[in-house]
Design a protein around this motif. Sequence first.
Motif, PDB file in Angstrom:
ATOM      1  N   LEU A   1      -2.015   2.177   6.328  1.00  0.00           N
ATOM      2  CA  LEU A   1      -1.196   3.380   6.526  1.00  0.00           C
ATOM      3  C   LEU A   1       0.265   3.097   6.182  1.00  0.00           C
ATOM      4  O   LEU A   1       0.938   3.908   5.538  1.00  0.00           O
ATOM      5  CB  LEU A   1      -1.323   3.857   7.977  1.00  0.00           C
ATOM      6  CG  LEU A   1      -2.654   4.498   8.369  1.00  0.00           C
ATOM      7  CD1 LEU A   1      -2.687   4.788   9.869  1.00  0.00           C
ATOM      8  CD2 LEU A   1      -2.891   5.784   7.564  1.00  0.00           C
ATOM      9  N   TRP A   2       0.758   1.930   6.599  1.00  0.00           N
ATOM     10  CA  TRP A   2       2.140   1.541   6.291  1.00  0.00           C
ATOM     11  C   TRP A   2       2.319   1.362   4.785  1.00  0.00           C
ATOM     12  O   TRP A   2       3.403   1.563   4.242  1.00  0.00           O
ATOM     13  CB  TRP A   2       2.478   0.244   7.025  1.00  0.00           C
ATOM     14  CG  TRP A   2       3.937   0.083   7.336  1.00  0.00           C
ATOM     15  CD1 TRP A   2       4.979   0.755   6.778  1.00  0.00           C
ATOM     16  CD2 TRP A   2       4.516  -0.807   8.289  1.00  0.00           C
ATOM     17  NE1 TRP A   2       6.171   0.334   7.309  1.00  0.00           N
ATOM     18  CE2 TRP A   2       5.906  -0.626   8.248  1.00  0.00           C
ATOM     19  CE3 TRP A   2       3.979  -1.750   9.172  1.00  0.00           C
ATOM     20  CZ2 TRP A   2       6.778  -1.365   9.061  1.00  0.00           C
ATOM     21  CZ3 TRP A   2       4.841  -2.469   9.968  1.00  0.00           C
ATOM     22  CH2 TRP A   2       6.235  -2.275   9.924  1.00  0.00           C
ATOM     23  N   ASP A   3       1.251   0.990   4.106  1.00  0.00           N
ATOM     24  CA  ASP A   3       1.282   0.817   2.655  1.00  0.00           C
ATOM     25  C   ASP A   3       1.738   2.092   1.941  1.00  0.00           C
ATOM     26  O   ASP A   3       2.308   2.041   0.842  1.00  0.00           O
ATOM     27  CB  ASP A   3      -0.116   0.410   2.172  1.00  0.00           C
ATOM     28  CG  ASP A   3      -0.248   0.406   0.660  1.00  0.00           C
ATOM     29  OD1 ASP A   3       0.518  -0.319  -0.006  1.00  0.00           O
ATOM     30  OD2 ASP A   3      -1.128   1.129   0.140  1.00  0.00           O
ATOM     31  N   LEU A   4       1.542   3.236   2.562  1.00  0.00           N
ATOM     32  CA  LEU A   4       1.922   4.515   1.942  1.00  0.00           C
ATOM     33  C   LEU A   4       3.433   4.627   1.763  1.00  0.00           C
ATOM     34  O   LEU A   4       3.909   5.312   0.853  1.00  0.00           O
ATOM     35  CB  LEU A   4       1.412   5.684   2.797  1.00  0.00           C
ATOM     36  CG  LEU A   4      -0.116   5.766   2.958  1.00  0.00           C
ATOM     37  CD1 LEU A   4      -0.484   6.887   3.930  1.00  0.00           C
ATOM     38  CD2 LEU A   4      -0.793   5.967   1.610  1.00  0.00           C
ATOM     39  N   VAL A   5       4.202   3.939   2.622  1.00  0.00           N
ATOM     40  CA  VAL A   5       5.667   4.005   2.523  1.00  0.00           C
ATOM     41  C   VAL A   5       6.300   2.641   2.269  1.00  0.00           C
ATOM     42  O   VAL A   5       7.468   2.563   1.858  1.00  0.00           O
ATOM     43  CB  VAL A   5       6.281   4.628   3.794  1.00  0.00           C
ATOM     44  CG1 VAL A   5       5.925   6.106   3.905  1.00  0.00           C
ATOM     45  CG2 VAL A   5       5.835   3.873   5.049  1.00  0.00           C
ATOM     46  N   PHE A   6       5.563   1.581   2.537  1.00  0.00           N
ATOM     47  CA  PHE A   6       6.058   0.211   2.318  1.00  0.00           C
ATOM     48  C   PHE A   6       4.908  -0.579   1.697  1.00  0.00           C
ATOM     49  O   PHE A   6       4.120  -1.206   2.401  1.00  0.00           O
ATOM     50  CB  PHE A   6       6.496  -0.405   3.644  1.00  0.00           C
ATOM     51  CG  PHE A   6       7.353  -1.645   3.514  1.00  0.00           C
ATOM     52  CD1 PHE A   6       8.096  -1.913   2.361  1.00  0.00           C
ATOM     53  CD2 PHE A   6       7.436  -2.555   4.568  1.00  0.00           C
ATOM     54  CE1 PHE A   6       8.882  -3.042   2.256  1.00  0.00           C
ATOM     55  CE2 PHE A   6       8.221  -3.691   4.484  1.00  0.00           C
ATOM     56  CZ  PHE A   6       8.952  -3.934   3.328  1.00  0.00           C
ATOM     57  N   PRO A   7       4.788  -0.536   0.369  1.00  0.00           N
ATOM     58  CA  PRO A   7       3.582  -1.028  -0.311  1.00  0.00           C
ATOM     59  C   PRO A   7       3.207  -2.470   0.028  1.00  0.00           C
ATOM     60  O   PRO A   7       4.065  -3.333   0.208  1.00  0.00           O
ATOM     61  CB  PRO A   7       3.950  -0.906  -1.798  1.00  0.00           C
ATOM     62  CG  PRO A   7       4.989   0.150  -1.837  1.00  0.00           C
ATOM     63  CD  PRO A   7       5.773  -0.002  -0.574  1.00  0.00           C
ATOM     64  N   ILE A   8       1.912  -2.708   0.091  1.00  0.00           N
ATOM     65  CA  ILE A   8       1.383  -4.055   0.268  1.00  0.00           C
ATOM     66  C   ILE A   8       1.792  -4.891  -0.939  1.00  0.00           C
ATOM     67  O   ILE A   8       1.505  -4.534  -2.080  1.00  0.00           O
ATOM     68  CB  ILE A   8      -0.154  -4.018   0.394  1.00  0.00           C
ATOM     69  CG1 ILE A   8      -0.561  -3.252   1.652  1.00  0.00           C
ATOM     70  CG2 ILE A   8      -0.741  -5.418   0.389  1.00  0.00           C
ATOM     71  CD1 ILE A   8      -2.038  -2.922   1.722  1.00  0.00           C
ATOM     72  N   ASN A   9       2.478  -6.001  -0.702  1.00  0.00           N
ATOM     73  CA  ASN A   9       3.018  -6.793  -1.800  1.00  0.00           C
ATOM     74  C   ASN A   9       3.200  -8.238  -1.340  1.00  0.00           C
ATOM     75  O   ASN A   9       3.971  -8.509  -0.415  1.00  0.00           O
ATOM     76  CB  ASN A   9       4.368  -6.209  -2.249  1.00  0.00           C
ATOM     77  CG  ASN A   9       4.921  -6.881  -3.479  1.00  0.00           C
ATOM     78  OD1 ASN A   9       5.173  -8.081  -3.495  1.00  0.00           O
ATOM     79  ND2 ASN A   9       5.134  -6.109  -4.525  1.00  0.00           N
TER      80      ASN A   9
END
Length: 361
Positions: free
Chosen positions: A237-245
Amino acid sequence: MQNRILSVDIFRGATILLMVLVNTPGTWTNVYAPFRHAEWHGYTPTDLVFPFFLFIVGTSIVFSYRNKEVNSNTYKKIIVRTLKLIGLGLFLGAFIIEFPFFKAWENIRFPGVLQRIGVVFFFASILFINFKWKTLVGIAIGLLVGYWLLMTLVPVDGVASTLERAPNNFANWLDVKVFGSHNYKPDYDPEGLLSTIPSIVSSLLGIFTGLILVSKQEKKATLLMGIGGSLLIIGHLWDLVFPINKALWTSSFVLVTAGWANLILALIYYLTDVKQIKFGSIFRYAGANAIIIYFLSSFIAKVMGQIQVGDTSLHGWLFQKIYVHDAISMEMSSLLYGLTVLAFYAFLGYVLYQRKIFFKV
């Protein structure tokens, strides 16, 4: 307790052997697809490996320090181990086989895998021996949220920050400013300065798992699976605003990788502790000497890459002569080479374990 430590050792050993595998393909131009890193945002199975190791560092901290009296000697040992890890990492970054055996100063990479392990171990250990778990939860949340705000709200040289690989990426910009030419790439380092902050949380999440393993909780495997699944959901869910990287070690990346780590460790714990199934001894052997196996694999690979054989290196010569055939693809040849290297270090771990030789770093 022995079985619980066993499940942690199996996880650690499997992780270190996977690190060896993904770091030593036959050729970097034809890496077997599942063992490639994500180009930038997103993640592959390979991107799980390093955070898994930091996670299990945290779990091991619980076993090492939970019953020990904290005194000045405790801090001394933590500092000495930290400096050893950083020193080994700097040595790998600087070593060449030609006299004077070290690169020119401007070409030495300062950040690195072992350096990050050392720094993370230091902060995670200090936090664990000084704070209760509830305080550690607050610290972990604060670091993840704070990193998110730093990366998205702080302008870079008057320009709005970005999460792409660009000069106005705050983490990349800071690495260039601080380390200059001493980064892995000219514009960033995957083990850079700012991204080390959330990587500490990867280890803190491992500490929480370790506390569950040594607790009197019932159905520990079920609890770990629930935590793992929850972390996966929150991370995506956080990936939607702070991408998994991975290169930026974003907060979403921390949660997703710790989620997978909990799920996999829960499965190992269930099999070895609950069902008393004996398996994974080869991983346990490697896990007992994880750091030295990683160091040797990196050092030997580096040496083999520098020894010239004709118009290629010893590494390239062996790969071409033994593994490259018309009947199989280059990707498969590259994988077979990596599996051979993995088998060698798995056997080394077995020999060291059987002879009761354990290297303490």
